[in-house]
Design a protein around this motif. Structure first.
Motif, PDB file in Angstrom:
ATOM      1  N   PRO A   2       0.826  -1.300  -0.005  1.00 38.42           N
ATOM      2  CA  PRO A   2       0.057  -0.004   0.110  1.00 38.42           C
ATOM      3  C   PRO A   2       0.656   1.264   0.016  1.00 38.42           C
ATOM      4  O   PRO A   2       1.775   1.305   0.605  1.00 38.42           O
ATOM      5  CB  PRO A   2      -1.014  -0.169   1.376  1.00 38.42           C
ATOM      6  CG  PRO A   2      -0.082  -0.945   2.397  1.00 38.42           C
ATOM      7  CD  PRO A   2       0.751  -2.021   1.265  1.00 38.42           C
ATOM      8  N   HIS A   3       0.357   2.118  -0.654  1.00 38.66           N
ATOM      9  CA  HIS A   3       1.118   3.448  -0.865  1.00 38.66           C
ATOM     10  C   HIS A   3       0.602   4.367   0.338  1.00 38.66           C
ATOM     11  O   HIS A   3      -0.388   4.878   0.759  1.00 38.66           O
ATOM     12  CB  HIS A   3       0.643   4.289  -1.960  1.00 38.66           C
ATOM     13  CG  HIS A   3       1.370   5.550  -2.520  1.00 38.66           C
ATOM     14  ND1 HIS A   3       2.648   5.609  -2.540  1.00 38.66           N
ATOM     15  CD2 HIS A   3       0.881   6.960  -2.265  1.00 38.66           C
ATOM     16  CE1 HIS A   3       3.118   6.930  -2.698  1.00 38.66           C
ATOM     17  NE2 HIS A   3       1.997   7.639  -2.361  1.00 38.66           N
ATOM     18  N   SER A   4       1.771   4.682   1.307  1.00 37.51           N
ATOM     19  CA  SER A   4       1.830   5.329   2.377  1.00 37.51           C
ATOM     20  C   SER A   4       1.361   6.934   2.075  1.00 37.51           C
ATOM     21  O   SER A   4       2.065   7.515   1.169  1.00 37.51           O
ATOM     22  CB  SER A   4       2.828   5.301   3.297  1.00 37.51           C
ATOM     23  OG  SER A   4       2.670   6.106   4.425  1.00 37.51           O
ATOM     24  N   GLU A   5       0.520   7.583   2.935  1.00 37.05           N
ATOM     25  CA  GLU A   5       0.378   9.041   2.740  1.00 37.05           C
ATOM     26  C   GLU A   5       1.471   9.780   3.427  1.00 37.05           C
ATOM     27  O   GLU A   5       1.736  11.108   2.932  1.00 37.05           O
ATOM     28  CB  GLU A   5      -0.981   9.314   3.654  1.00 37.05           C
ATOM     29  CG  GLU A   5      -2.128   9.059   2.750  1.00 37.05           C
ATOM     30  CD  GLU A   5      -3.439   9.465   3.667  1.00 37.05           C
ATOM     31  OE1 GLU A   5      -3.104  10.208   4.599  1.00 37.05           O
ATOM     32  OE2 GLU A   5      -4.450   8.982   3.218  1.00 37.05           O
ATOM     33  N   GLU A   6       2.367   9.301   4.092  1.00 40.83           N
ATOM     34  CA  GLU A   6       3.517   9.889   4.466  1.00 40.83           C
ATOM     35  C   GLU A   6       4.813   9.958   3.525  1.00 40.83           C
ATOM     36  O   GLU A   6       5.714  10.602   3.879  1.00 40.83           O
ATOM     37  CB  GLU A   6       3.785   9.382   6.002  1.00 40.83           C
ATOM     38  CG  GLU A   6       2.816   9.765   6.913  1.00 40.83           C
ATOM     39  CD  GLU A   6       3.238   9.067   8.271  1.00 40.83           C
ATOM     40  OE1 GLU A   6       4.390   8.759   8.588  1.00 40.83           O
ATOM     41  OE2 GLU A   6       2.443   8.998   9.341  1.00 40.83           O
ATOM     42  N   GLU A   7       4.933   9.080   2.587  1.00 41.43           N
ATOM     43  CA  GLU A   7       6.139   8.958   1.803  1.00 41.43           C
ATOM     44  C   GLU A   7       6.460   9.957   1.157  1.00 41.43           C
ATOM     45  O   GLU A   7       7.394  10.500   1.064  1.00 41.43           O
ATOM     46  CB  GLU A   7       5.836   7.902   0.809  1.00 41.43           C
ATOM     47  CG  GLU A   7       6.178   6.430   1.426  1.00 41.43           C
ATOM     48  CD  GLU A   7       5.789   5.159   0.473  1.00 41.43           C
ATOM     49  OE1 GLU A   7       5.906   5.504  -0.826  1.00 41.43           O
ATOM     50  OE2 GLU A   7       5.360   4.099   0.946  1.00 41.43           O
ATOM     51  N   PRO A   8       5.193  10.912   0.428  1.00 44.57           N
ATOM     52  CA  PRO A   8       5.693  12.299  -0.030  1.00 44.57           C
ATOM     53  C   PRO A   8       6.311  13.125   0.890  1.00 44.57           C
ATOM     54  O   PRO A   8       7.152  14.042   0.673  1.00 44.57           O
ATOM     55  CB  PRO A   8       4.500  12.588  -0.835  1.00 44.57           C
ATOM     56  CG  PRO A   8       3.679  11.412  -0.711  1.00 44.57           C
ATOM     57  CD  PRO A   8       4.100  10.540   0.352  1.00 44.57           C
ATOM     58  N   VAL A  10       7.932  12.619   3.777  1.00 46.23           N
ATOM     59  CA  VAL A  10       9.190  12.136   3.958  1.00 46.23           C
ATOM     60  C   VAL A  10      10.271  12.356   2.952  1.00 46.23           C
ATOM     61  O   VAL A  10      11.337  12.966   3.156  1.00 46.23           O
ATOM     62  CB  VAL A  10       9.285  10.664   4.520  1.00 46.23           C
ATOM     63  CG1 VAL A  10      10.635  10.143   4.439  1.00 46.23           C
ATOM     64  CG2 VAL A  10       8.460  10.358   5.578  1.00 46.23           C
ATOM     65  N   ALA A  11       9.813  12.295   1.731  1.00 43.54           N
ATOM     66  CA  ALA A  11      10.790  12.679   0.544  1.00 43.54           C
ATOM     67  C   ALA A  11      10.900  14.117   0.405  1.00 43.54           C
ATOM     68  O   ALA A  11      12.119  14.544   0.224  1.00 43.54           O
ATOM     69  CB  ALA A  11      10.328  12.155  -0.824  1.00 43.54           C
ATOM     70  N   LEU A  12      10.055  14.799   0.725  1.00 43.36           N
ATOM     71  CA  LEU A  12      10.144  16.161   0.782  1.00 43.36           C
ATOM     72  C   LEU A  12      10.769  16.754   2.044  1.00 43.36           C
ATOM     73  O   LEU A  12      12.017  17.754   1.710  1.00 43.36           O
ATOM     74  CB  LEU A  12       8.820  16.926   0.910  1.00 43.36           C
ATOM     75  CG  LEU A  12       8.708  18.487   1.039  1.00 43.36           C
ATOM     76  CD1 LEU A  12       9.187  19.155  -0.389  1.00 43.36           C
ATOM     77  CD2 LEU A  12       7.195  19.023   1.040  1.00 43.36           C
ATOM     78  N   LEU A  16      14.545  18.803   1.337  1.00 40.24           N
ATOM     79  CA  LEU A  16      14.725  20.088   1.930  1.00 40.24           C
ATOM     80  C   LEU A  16      16.238  19.825   2.734  1.00 40.24           C
ATOM     81  O   LEU A  16      16.926  20.783   2.949  1.00 40.24           O
ATOM     82  CB  LEU A  16      13.428  20.272   2.794  1.00 40.24           C
ATOM     83  CG  LEU A  16      13.652  21.722   3.722  1.00 40.24           C
ATOM     84  CD1 LEU A  16      13.592  22.744   2.831  1.00 40.24           C
ATOM     85  CD2 LEU A  16      12.513  21.857   4.681  1.00 40.24           C
ATOM     86  N   GLU A  17      16.236  18.921   3.377  1.00 39.75           N
ATOM     87  CA  GLU A  17      17.322  18.790   4.512  1.00 39.75           C
ATOM     88  C   GLU A  17      18.549  18.598   3.391  1.00 39.75           C
ATOM     89  O   GLU A  17      19.777  19.193   3.899  1.00 39.75           O
ATOM     90  CB  GLU A  17      17.529  17.448   5.049  1.00 39.75           C
ATOM     91  CG  GLU A  17      18.654  17.075   6.009  1.00 39.75           C
ATOM     92  CD  GLU A  17      18.673  18.045   7.302  1.00 39.75           C
ATOM     93  OE1 GLU A  17      19.836  18.414   7.554  1.00 39.75           O
ATOM     94  OE2 GLU A  17      17.699  18.424   7.851  1.00 39.75           O
ATOM     95  N   ARG A  18      18.543  18.049   2.283  1.00 35.81           N
ATOM     96  CA  ARG A  18      19.735  17.982   1.332  1.00 35.81           C
ATOM     97  C   ARG A  18      20.082  19.382   0.723  1.00 35.81           C
ATOM     98  O   ARG A  18      20.946  19.836   0.628  1.00 35.81           O
ATOM     99  CB  ARG A  18      19.546  16.927   0.091  1.00 35.81           C
ATOM    100  CG  ARG A  18      20.689  16.755  -0.645  1.00 35.81           C
ATOM    101  CD  ARG A  18      20.256  15.931  -1.743  1.00 35.81           C
ATOM    102  NE  ARG A  18      19.224  16.376  -2.524  1.00 35.81           N
ATOM    103  CZ  ARG A  18      18.132  15.819  -2.899  1.00 35.81           C
ATOM    104  NH1 ARG A  18      17.828  14.741  -2.404  1.00 35.81           N
ATOM    105  NH2 ARG A  18      17.306  16.657  -3.833  1.00 35.81           N
ATOM    106  N   ASP A  19      18.908  20.174   0.360  1.00 39.76           N
ATOM    107  CA  ASP A  19      19.097  21.445  -0.458  1.00 39.76           C
ATOM    108  C   ASP A  19      19.518  22.472   0.561  1.00 39.76           C
ATOM    109  O   ASP A  19      20.276  23.197   0.123  1.00 39.76           O
ATOM    110  CB  ASP A  19      17.696  21.771  -1.075  1.00 39.76           C
ATOM    111  CG  ASP A  19      17.399  20.847  -2.302  1.00 39.76           C
ATOM    112  OD1 ASP A  19      18.505  19.862  -2.643  1.00 39.76           O
ATOM    113  OD2 ASP A  19      16.491  20.906  -2.741  1.00 39.76           O
ATOM    114  N   ASP A  20      18.872  22.487   1.683  1.00 41.12           N
ATOM    115  CA  ASP A  20      19.291  23.583   2.675  1.00 41.12           C
ATOM    116  C   ASP A  20      19.275  23.158   4.256  1.00 41.12           C
ATOM    117  O   ASP A  20      18.174  23.280   4.772  1.00 41.12           O
ATOM    118  CB  ASP A  20      18.240  24.849   2.285  1.00 41.12           C
ATOM    119  CG  ASP A  20      18.799  26.083   2.868  1.00 41.12           C
ATOM    120  OD1 ASP A  20      19.782  26.047   3.749  1.00 41.12           O
ATOM    121  OD2 ASP A  20      18.090  27.087   2.638  1.00 41.12           O
TER     122      ASP A  20
END
Length: 95
Positions: A2-8, A10-12, A16-20
């Motif tokens: 099942p596709h979790s609603e939290e996955e997007p 967590v990816a965001l 954000l952590e990687r970019d800034d």
């Protein structure tokens, strides 16, 4: 699986952590800082240095200092453009 609603989310957060990292750290503590694209301290120092060199070159009648001041001032003004990366302007091809 099942596709979790939290996955997007967590990816965001990871992006954000990687970019800034400074901005992401400030968000976690509850005291947000300006994002990287709105921090202009270096651009302001560059502009101030250019204007000082330009003024000094004019006062001393020193052509090389005037030219250097013009170049550095131009760089500082270009760095102050807040939307330089996201304008999406394309140059038209020369005919």
């Amino acid at each position: 699986m099942p596709h979790s609603e939290e996955e997007p989310l967590v990816a965001l957060a990871a992006r954000l952590e990687r970019d800034d990292p400074r901005f992401a750290r400030a968000l976690r503590t509850g005291r947000p800082a300006r994002p990287r694209e709105y921090r202009r301290t270096g651009a302001r120092w560059t502009l101030a240095t250019g204007v000082a060199a330009l003024s000094g070159g004019v006062l001393l009648s020193h052509g090389l200092l005037v030219a250097a001041g013009l170049v550095v001032t131009g760089i500082g003004v270009q760095l102050l453009d807040a939307h330089r990366a996201c304008t999406g302007r394309r140059h038209l091809p020369l005919r």
